[in-house]
Design a protein around this motif. Structure first.
Motif, short mmCIF file in Angstrom:
data_model
loop_
_atom_site.label_atom_id
_atom_site.label_comp_id
_atom_site.label_asym_id
_atom_site.label_seq_id
_atom_site.Cartn_x
_atom_site.Cartn_y
_atom_site.Cartn_z
N LEU A 1 0.88 -1.13 0.00
CA LEU A 1 0.02 0.06 -0.09
C LEU A 1 0.89 1.35 0.07
CD1 LEU A 1 -2.40 -1.45 2.66
CD2 LEU A 1 -3.16 -0.72 0.58
N TYR A 2 0.57 2.28 -0.89
CA TYR A 2 1.39 3.44 -0.73
C TYR A 2 0.43 4.71 -0.49
CZ TYR A 2 4.37 0.52 -3.73
OH TYR A 2 5.04 -0.50 -4.01
N PRO A 3 1.14 5.69 0.17
CA PRO A 3 0.18 6.67 0.55
C PRO A 3 -0.49 7.27 -0.53
CG PRO A 3 2.49 7.13 1.34
CD PRO A 3 2.37 5.82 0.28
N THR A 4 -1.91 7.40 -0.31
CA THR A 4 -2.91 7.92 -1.50
C THR A 4 -2.46 9.39 -1.78
OG1 THR A 4 -4.32 8.03 0.35
CG2 THR A 4 -4.34 6.26 -1.04
N THR B 1 0.03 11.17 -1.95
CA THR B 1 1.16 11.71 -2.71
C THR B 1 0.78 11.59 -4.25
OG1 THR B 1 1.83 9.45 -2.72
CG2 THR B 1 2.91 10.75 -1.17
N SER C 1 8.59 6.05 -4.13
CA SER C 1 8.15 4.94 -3.12
C SER C 1 8.63 3.77 -3.49
CB SER C 1 6.87 5.54 -2.83
OG SER C 1 6.17 4.36 -1.97
N ARG D 1 12.30 2.84 -3.55
CA ARG D 1 12.80 2.75 -2.33
C ARG D 1 12.14 1.48 -1.64
NH1 ARG D 1 11.54 8.09 -0.70
NH2 ARG D 1 9.51 7.48 -0.45
N ASP D 2 10.96 1.21 -1.75
CA ASP D 2 10.44 -0.40 -1.56
C ASP D 2 11.44 -1.31 -2.12
OD1 ASP D 2 8.67 -0.96 0.06
OD2 ASP D 2 7.31 -1.95 -1.58
N ARG E 1 14.45 -2.00 -0.27
CA ARG E 1 14.52 -2.60 0.88
C ARG E 1 14.13 -4.08 0.70
NH1 ARG E 1 11.10 0.61 5.07
NH2 ARG E 1 11.76 2.72 4.63
N ASN F 1 6.86 9.69 3.80
CA ASN F 1 6.44 8.96 2.62
C ASN F 1 7.13 7.45 2.41
OD1 ASN F 1 5.05 11.12 2.00
ND2 ASN F 1 6.18 11.65 0.22
N ASP F 2 7.87 7.16 3.62
CA ASP F 2 8.30 5.74 3.24
C ASP F 2 7.33 4.70 3.60
OD1 ASP F 2 10.95 6.64 3.19
OD2 ASP F 2 11.60 6.46 5.28
N VAL F 3 7.55 3.55 3.05
CA VAL F 3 6.65 2.49 3.17
C VAL F 3 7.24 1.57 4.05
CG1 VAL F 3 5.49 0.70 2.16
CG2 VAL F 3 5.55 2.68 0.75
N LEU G 1 -9.06 8.00 4.91
CA LEU G 1 -7.94 7.44 4.91
C LEU G 1 -6.59 7.71 4.05
CD1 LEU G 1 -6.76 4.56 6.47
CD2 LEU G 1 -7.60 3.46 4.37
N ALA G 2 -5.72 8.18 4.65
CA ALA G 2 -4.56 9.04 3.92
C ALA G 2 -3.13 7.86 3.86
CB ALA G 2 -4.04 10.17 4.82
N TYR G 3 -3.23 6.88 4.63
CA TYR G 3 -2.00 5.86 4.74
C TYR G 3 -2.61 4.57 5.32
CZ TYR G 3 2.46 4.01 5.64
OH TYR G 3 3.34 3.16 6.07
N ALA G 4 -2.34 3.42 4.62
CA ALA G 4 -2.97 2.36 5.24
C ALA G 4 -1.79 1.15 5.46
CB ALA G 4 -4.08 1.70 4.65
#
Lengths: 142, 132
Positions: free
Chosen positions: A2-5, A7, A18, A21-22, A25, B3-5, B78-81
Motif C-alpha cells: 500500500l502506498y500513501p494515497t 502523494t 516510493s 525505495r521499496d 528494501r 512517505n516511506d513505506v 484514510l491517508a495511509y494504510a
C-alpha cells in the motif's frame, strides 16, 4: 503493498520514488523486521487520526507521547499466563516490547490529543491547531 | 508524516470462499495450549466485540467467526494504510471428547479466549493387556 494515497495527487513521481525505495528494501541483504503495530493514518480538515490494532494489549500498558510533531506509541504485549505443565500446540501470536513513531503534519498541542481503545483497536485523534486549519479565501469583486 | 513505506507483519486472508461485498476475511492468529483439564485457544480478533463472536462446534469442527466494527473516524479520510479491516474466520478439527455445553468463551482487548474442557467420561482409560 500500500502506498500513501495523498502523494498521488500532487507529485506524479512520488509513487515511483516510493516504489524504488521499496525495491531497495526488499532486495536481498536488507531484510527488514516487520514493524509492530501496523498503523492507519486518517486525515481531515479538523484533525488527524491514527488507528492501530493492538489485540491482547492492556490499555494500561500503552504509552502515548507527543513531542513537537512526533507521536510515539510504545508498550508491551504480555505473554498469556499459562498453568504449569501446559503443552503448546500452536504459538502464532507475538509478544514483547514495541515502539513506533509517526511524524505529524503539524505541531500537536498536548490538550488536543485524545486516545481511546475499543476491542483491541487503538484510536488516537489529534486536533489540528487553529493556524494549521485550511482557510477559505474570499474573492473580492474588483 | 514520512512517505516511506513501512514493512509490517501482514494479516493473513482466510482460505474461504469470496464474500459478496468484496470485503476481506482474515484468519485470526491463534495460540493453542493443552492443559490438564482441556484445551485453551486464544484468537486475536481486534475490533470484534463479545456479542459479535459466533462459535459453533459441529461434527468435531470448531468454527469461530467474528464480525468487525470498522473504525472510521468521523469526517476523516484514510491517508495511509498499513493494515486492512475485515471479519475473522477460522475453523479447527477437534478430537471428539469435548462437551459442547461446557465450552467457555471470553473476549478481552480484542482477544477471544476459548476453554474446552474434556468430557469426564473421555478421560483416558488405561487398558491392561494380560499375557495368555
Amino acid at each position: 503493498m500500500l502506498y500513501p494515497t495523498y502523494t498521488r495527487r500532487s507529485d506524479p513521481f512520488a509513487v515511483m520514488r516510493s516504489m524504488l525505495r521499496d525495491f531497495e528494501r526488499t532486495s536481498p541483504g536488507r531484510a527488514t523486521q516487520p514493524v509492530f503495530p501496523a498503523v492507519n493514518v486518517w486525515q481531515g480538515d479538523e484533525a488527524v487520526a491514527i488507528t492501530a490494532e493492538l489485540p491482547g494489549v492492556d490499555p494500561a500498558d500503552i504509552d502515548i507521547s507527543v513531542k513537537e510533531n512526533v507521536l510515539t506509541l510504545s508498550g508491551e504485549r504480555k505473554a498469556p499466563g499459562v498453568p504449569e505443565g501446559a503443552r503448546w500446540h500452536r504459538n502464532e501470536r507475538g509478544f514483547g516490547k514495541f515502539a513506533r513513531s509517526v511524524r505529524l503534519p503539524f505541531v500537536a498541542a498536548e490538550d488536543k490529543v485524545e486516545a481511546r481503545m475499543t476491542n483491541g483497536v487503538l484510536r488516537i485523534v489529534i486536533g489540528r491547531p487553529e493556524e494549521d486549519k485550511p482557510r477559505k479565501i474570499e474573492i473580492k469583486a474588483a | 508524516m514520512t512517505n516511506d513505506v513501512t514493512h509490517t507483519a501482514d494479516k493473513t486472508p482466510a482460505e474461504t470462499p469470496e464474500t459478496t461485498t468484496g470485503s476481506r476475511i482474515y484468519r485470526p492468529l491463534t495460540d493453542i495450549v493443552e492443559t490438564t483439564d482441556g484445551v485453551t485457544l486464544m484468537l486475536e480478533m481486534p475490533g470484534v466485540a463479545a456479542e459479535d463472536v459466533d462459535i459453533t462446534l459441529e461434527k468435531r469442527v470448531l468454527t469461530i467467526r467474528g464480525k468487525v466494527h470498522a473504525t472510521q473516524p468521523e469526517k476523516l479520510q484514510l491517508a495511509y494504510a498499513e493494515y486492512g479491516e475485515g471479519d475473522f474466520e477460522r475453523a479447527f478439527t477437534m478430537s471428539d471428547d469435548f462437551d459442547p455445553d461446557k465450552i467457555g468463551a471470553q473476549v478481552s482487548n480484542g482477544v477471544l479466549t476459548l476453554t474446552l474442557p474434556r468430557a469426564a467420561e473421555a478421560q483416558p482409560k488405561k487398558i491392561t493387556v494380560t499375557a495368555s
